[in-house]
Design a protein around this motif. Sequence first.
Motif, PDB file in Angstrom:
ATOM      1  N   ALA A 165      85.782  57.292  39.146  1.00 46.38           N
ATOM      2  CA  ALA A 165      85.532  57.022  37.707  1.00 46.38           C
ATOM      3  C   ALA A 165      86.467  56.944  36.564  1.00 46.38           C
ATOM      4  CB  ALA A 165      84.704  58.180  37.198  1.00 46.38           C
ATOM      5  N   TRP A 166      86.273  56.485  35.726  1.00 42.16           N
ATOM      6  CA  TRP A 166      87.336  56.131  34.563  1.00 42.16           C
ATOM      7  C   TRP A 166      87.830  57.363  34.130  1.00 42.16           C
ATOM      8  CZ3 TRP A 166      89.338  51.642  33.732  1.00 42.16           C
ATOM      9  CH2 TRP A 166      90.225  51.517  32.668  1.00 42.16           C
ATOM     10  N   PRO A 167      89.302  57.641  33.910  1.00 43.03           N
ATOM     11  CA  PRO A 167      89.952  58.800  33.657  1.00 43.03           C
ATOM     12  C   PRO A 167      89.246  59.159  32.230  1.00 43.03           C
ATOM     13  CG  PRO A 167      91.380  57.115  33.356  1.00 43.03           C
ATOM     14  CD  PRO A 167      90.173  56.611  34.178  1.00 43.03           C
ATOM     15  N   GLN A 168      89.284  60.546  32.151  1.00 45.11           N
ATOM     16  CA  GLN A 168      88.825  61.388  30.955  1.00 45.11           C
ATOM     17  C   GLN A 168      89.915  61.217  29.791  1.00 45.11           C
ATOM     18  OE1 GLN A 168      85.543  62.291  30.315  1.00 45.11           O
ATOM     19  NE2 GLN A 168      85.284  61.019  32.340  1.00 45.11           N
ATOM     20  N   VAL A 169      90.082  60.276  29.237  1.00 40.22           N
ATOM     21  CA  VAL A 169      91.282  59.865  28.299  1.00 40.22           C
ATOM     22  C   VAL A 169      90.609  58.938  27.346  1.00 40.22           C
ATOM     23  CG1 VAL A 169      93.495  58.941  27.768  1.00 40.22           C
ATOM     24  CG2 VAL A 169      93.066  60.338  29.946  1.00 40.22           C
ATOM     25  N   PRO A 170      91.077  59.390  25.866  1.00 36.83           N
ATOM     26  CA  PRO A 170      90.478  58.258  24.826  1.00 36.83           C
ATOM     27  C   PRO A 170      91.025  57.084  25.288  1.00 36.83           C
ATOM     28  CG  PRO A 170      91.010  60.299  24.068  1.00 36.83           C
ATOM     29  CD  PRO A 170      91.515  60.329  25.299  1.00 36.83           C
ATOM     30  N   THR A 171      90.122  56.018  25.091  1.00 37.69           N
ATOM     31  CA  THR A 171      90.543  54.564  25.527  1.00 37.69           C
ATOM     32  C   THR A 171      90.143  53.566  24.607  1.00 37.69           C
ATOM     33  OG1 THR A 171      90.276  55.128  27.929  1.00 37.69           O
ATOM     34  CG2 THR A 171      90.077  52.838  27.372  1.00 37.69           C
ATOM     35  N   ARG A 172      91.046  52.736  24.349  1.00 38.41           N
ATOM     36  CA  ARG A 172      90.755  51.707  23.113  1.00 38.41           C
ATOM     37  C   ARG A 172      91.215  50.248  24.006  1.00 38.41           C
ATOM     38  NH1 ARG A 172      89.324  55.774  21.702  1.00 38.41           N
ATOM     39  NH2 ARG A 172      89.895  56.753  19.805  1.00 38.41           N
ATOM     40  N   TYR A 173      90.413  49.315  23.649  1.00 41.38           N
ATOM     41  CA  TYR A 173      90.697  47.870  23.996  1.00 41.38           C
ATOM     42  C   TYR A 173      91.031  46.792  22.980  1.00 41.38           C
ATOM     43  CZ  TYR A 173      90.574  44.140  27.548  1.00 41.38           C
ATOM     44  OH  TYR A 173      90.940  43.054  28.392  1.00 41.38           O
ATOM     45  N   LEU A 174      92.100  46.338  23.087  1.00 41.65           N
ATOM     46  CA  LEU A 174      92.690  45.194  22.058  1.00 41.65           C
ATOM     47  C   LEU A 174      92.826  43.953  22.754  1.00 41.65           C
ATOM     48  CD1 LEU A 174      93.509  44.767  19.061  1.00 41.65           C
ATOM     49  CD2 LEU A 174      95.972  45.640  20.030  1.00 41.65           C
ATOM     50  N   LEU A 175      92.280  42.878  22.283  1.00 42.96           N
ATOM     51  CA  LEU A 175      92.510  41.650  22.695  1.00 42.96           C
ATOM     52  C   LEU A 175      93.135  40.815  21.783  1.00 42.96           C
ATOM     53  CD1 LEU A 175      90.076  39.295  21.547  1.00 42.96           C
ATOM     54  CD2 LEU A 175      88.835  40.688  23.235  1.00 42.96           C
ATOM     55  N   ALA A 176      93.776  39.558  22.191  1.00 42.79           N
ATOM     56  CA  ALA A 176      94.366  38.729  21.184  1.00 42.79           C
ATOM     57  C   ALA A 176      93.548  37.458  21.154  1.00 42.79           C
ATOM     58  CB  ALA A 176      95.861  38.263  21.672  1.00 42.79           C
ATOM     59  N   THR A 177      92.973  37.025  20.094  1.00 38.77           N
ATOM     60  CA  THR A 177      91.883  36.064  19.963  1.00 38.77           C
ATOM     61  C   THR A 177      92.378  34.722  20.200  1.00 38.77           C
ATOM     62  OG1 THR A 177      92.694  35.689  17.649  1.00 38.77           O
ATOM     63  CG2 THR A 177      90.802  37.352  18.251  1.00 38.77           C
ATOM     64  N   GLY A 178      93.730  34.296  20.803  1.00 35.51           N
ATOM     65  CA  GLY A 178      94.169  33.183  21.147  1.00 35.51           C
ATOM     66  C   GLY A 178      94.533  33.283  22.599  1.00 35.51           C
ATOM     67  N   ASP A 179      94.042  34.132  23.158  1.00 41.00           N
ATOM     68  CA  ASP A 179      94.379  34.249  24.516  1.00 41.00           C
ATOM     69  C   ASP A 179      93.531  32.953  25.336  1.00 41.00           C
ATOM     70  OD1 ASP A 179      95.260  34.912  27.348  1.00 41.00           O
ATOM     71  OD2 ASP A 179      94.583  37.244  27.117  1.00 41.00           O
ATOM     72  N   ARG A 180      94.282  32.277  26.076  1.00 46.63           N
ATOM     73  CA  ARG A 180      93.629  31.198  26.910  1.00 46.63           C
ATOM     74  C   ARG A 180      93.424  31.544  28.386  1.00 46.63           C
ATOM     75  NH1 ARG A 180      97.192  26.220  24.366  1.00 46.63           N
ATOM     76  NH2 ARG A 180      96.541  26.030  22.182  1.00 46.63           N
ATOM     77  N   PHE A 181      94.484  32.445  28.812  1.00 47.48           N
ATOM     78  CA  PHE A 181      94.199  33.007  30.161  1.00 47.48           C
ATOM     79  C   PHE A 181      93.023  33.963  30.571  1.00 47.48           C
ATOM     80  CE2 PHE A 181      95.674  35.703  33.786  1.00 47.48           C
ATOM     81  CZ  PHE A 181      95.457  34.851  34.829  1.00 47.48           C
TER      82      PHE A 181
END
Length: 233
Positions: free
Chosen positions: A171-187
């Motif tokens: 399972a996902w670790p019990q750690v506060p998790t944030r997700y950040l993406l860059a809007t220009g990412d082409r890959f």
Amino acid sequence: MATYVLIHGAAADAWYWGPLAAELRGRGHEVVAPDLPCDDDAAGLAEYADAAVAAVAAVGDGPGGLVVVAHSFGGFTGPLVCARMPVDLLVMLHAQVPAPGETPGEWWENTGYWAARRESDRSRGVAEGAEEDERALFLHDTPAALAEELLAKHGRRQSATPFGTPWPLEAWPQVPTRYLLATGDRFFPPAFLRRHVEERLGFRPDEMPGDHLPMLGHPQELAERLEAYRAAL
């Protein structure tokens, strides 16, 4: 003072974290950016995590705790570090989000990446089957001198070994998790990542400007985003 642990992606070394590391050190933090054994055919995901944990152990963690930032393929390693050390925050930076038992090689089809990428390429006018050069695909929003240095000096052979290694956590670790993406990412197209993150982590990602390597093109803003996440804990 926190200790930031910066986990790089595939086929590279940790050099590309340099501008972000300078921003974080300028704010008084310790930074650990290990080189993972990506060109070692004997190394799988466990050995990648070993390298990161050993690098942190060599310097110790600051009184502000540990913040792990996992980029791209580093998304398979960052949570493993969190499962083995007392981490305060995990930030996934347009990173692959693994599922229990899934190999990195399976991730692409399991997530619908290729169909999403073809649609994104078509919307940008890229003919199906066309090969974009690395600068156009990964580094179009990166200063030219940094892009040239990365491509000329810091690419590494990527072993196939970890791509056949099942992700070992149940399972996902019990750690506060944030997700950040860059809007220009082409890959990793943003529309794909938004869906991917909602499906696997259950929340919408945050967004900032940049290409696949915003630590080179937007290090100050990225540092500010990371510091805001840490301050909000």
